[in-house]
Design a protein around this motif. Structure first.
Motif, PDB file in Angstrom:
ATOM      1  N   THR A 288       0.851  -1.185   0.000  1.00 32.38           N
ATOM      2  CA  THR A 288       0.000   0.000   0.000  1.00 32.38           C
ATOM      3  C   THR A 288       0.890   1.240   0.000  1.00 32.38           C
ATOM      4  O   THR A 288       2.080   1.164   0.308  1.00 32.38           O
ATOM      5  CB  THR A 288      -0.911   0.022   1.239  1.00 32.38           C
ATOM      6  N   ALA A 289       0.309   2.379  -0.306  1.00 30.73           N
ATOM      7  CA  ALA A 289       1.076   3.621  -0.399  1.00 30.73           C
ATOM      8  C   ALA A 289       1.810   3.945   0.905  1.00 30.73           C
ATOM      9  O   ALA A 289       2.941   4.420   0.894  1.00 30.73           O
ATOM     10  CB  ALA A 289       0.156   4.772  -0.792  1.00 30.73           C
ATOM     11  N   ASN A 290       1.159   3.671   2.030  1.00 33.61           N
ATOM     12  CA  ASN A 290       1.771   4.005   3.327  1.00 33.61           C
ATOM     13  C   ASN A 290       2.303   2.777   4.071  1.00 33.61           C
ATOM     14  O   ASN A 290       2.745   2.895   5.212  1.00 33.61           O
ATOM     15  CB  ASN A 290       0.771   4.772   4.201  1.00 33.61           C
ATOM     16  N   GLY A 291       2.239   1.600   3.435  1.00 32.05           N
ATOM     17  CA  GLY A 291       2.735   0.393   4.094  1.00 32.05           C
ATOM     18  C   GLY A 291       1.837  -0.124   5.195  1.00 32.05           C
ATOM     19  O   GLY A 291       2.247  -0.948   6.006  1.00 32.05           O
TER      20      GLY A 291
ATOM     21  N   THR B 185      -4.566   1.559  10.095  1.00 31.64           N
ATOM     22  CA  THR B 185      -3.154   1.960  10.008  1.00 31.64           C
ATOM     23  C   THR B 185      -2.242   0.894  10.624  1.00 31.64           C
ATOM     24  O   THR B 185      -1.243   1.208  11.275  1.00 31.64           O
ATOM     25  CB  THR B 185      -2.913   3.313  10.699  1.00 31.64           C
ATOM     26  N   ASN B 186      -2.555  -0.375  10.404  1.00 30.10           N
ATOM     27  CA  ASN B 186      -1.731  -1.468  10.915  1.00 30.10           C
ATOM     28  C   ASN B 186      -0.473  -1.602  10.072  1.00 30.10           C
ATOM     29  O   ASN B 186      -0.552  -1.584   8.842  1.00 30.10           O
ATOM     30  CB  ASN B 186      -2.518  -2.782  10.868  1.00 30.10           C
ATOM     31  N   GLY B 187       0.669  -1.744  10.746  1.00 27.82           N
ATOM     32  CA  GLY B 187       1.932  -1.921  10.041  1.00 27.82           C
ATOM     33  C   GLY B 187       2.644  -3.158  10.549  1.00 27.82           C
ATOM     34  O   GLY B 187       2.235  -4.280  10.274  1.00 27.82           O
ATOM     35  N   SER B 188       3.699  -2.942  11.343  1.00 24.40           N
ATOM     36  CA  SER B 188       4.445  -4.070  11.907  1.00 24.40           C
ATOM     37  C   SER B 188       4.372  -4.115  13.430  1.00 24.40           C
ATOM     38  O   SER B 188       4.690  -5.134  14.031  1.00 24.40           O
ATOM     39  CB  SER B 188       5.916  -4.000  11.484  1.00 24.40           C
TER      40      SER B 188
END
Length: 163
Positions: A69-72, A99-102
């Motif tokens: 995705t654009a924002n990861g 807004t889930n990431g790592s």
């Protein structure tokens, strides 16, 4: 599916809810399998509430998902079947909806005010003694542990009850 987090304070084994939260589970397991989390620190620790890690920068502001995705980041997978009803619930950390990431966190106690806001992806099934040690580490500014708590490596298990 289960994983063992090998930390500087001991091991914590997590059951991951692959069928219930497939995006979050795939993201977390892929990051584990790629050694993404190896050597990272738990950057936030609040006694009686939770411990947070999974940010390769160690700042609490970094980390991306596996999704292009654009924002990861990727979307929430909120389920009424899972609640922050006890110690050891594991969830994706976020900075707002979708807004889930790592980054992920493990709660030290029930936290009903978090229900419906974070994707719960698992539960601690072994290693409560390690969680106890983590909770007792003193913290400084921004709830950062004064003694480094490092996630050294992760072992992925096919069976949640495997050794």
């Amino acid at each position: 599916m289960a994983v063992t987090l090998h930390t500087s304070l001991g091991d914590i084994k997590l059951e991951i809810y692959c069928e219930s939260v497939p995006q979050a589970a795939q993201n977390f397991l892929a990051l584990c399998a790629s050694n993404y989390y190896d050597g990272t620190i738990f950057h936030r620790n609040i006694k009686g509430f939770m411990i947070q890690g999974g940010d390769p920068t160690g700042s609490g502001r970094g980390g991306k998902s596996i999704y292009p995705t654009a924002n990861g980041k990727f979307s929430d997978e909120i389920s009424d079947n899972f609640k922050f009803a006890k110690r050891g619930v594991v969830a994706m950390a976020n900075s707002g909806p979708n807004t889930n990431g790592s980054q992920f966190f493990i709660v030290y106690a029930k936290a009903p005010h978090l229900n419906g806001k974070y994707t719960i992806m698992g539960q601690v099934i072994d290693g409560q003694d390690t969680l106890d040690k983590m909770e007792k580490i003193p913290v400084g500014a921004a709830d950062k542990p004064l003694q480094e708590i490092r996630l050294r490596s992760v072992t992925i298990h096919a069976n949640p009850m495997a050794n």
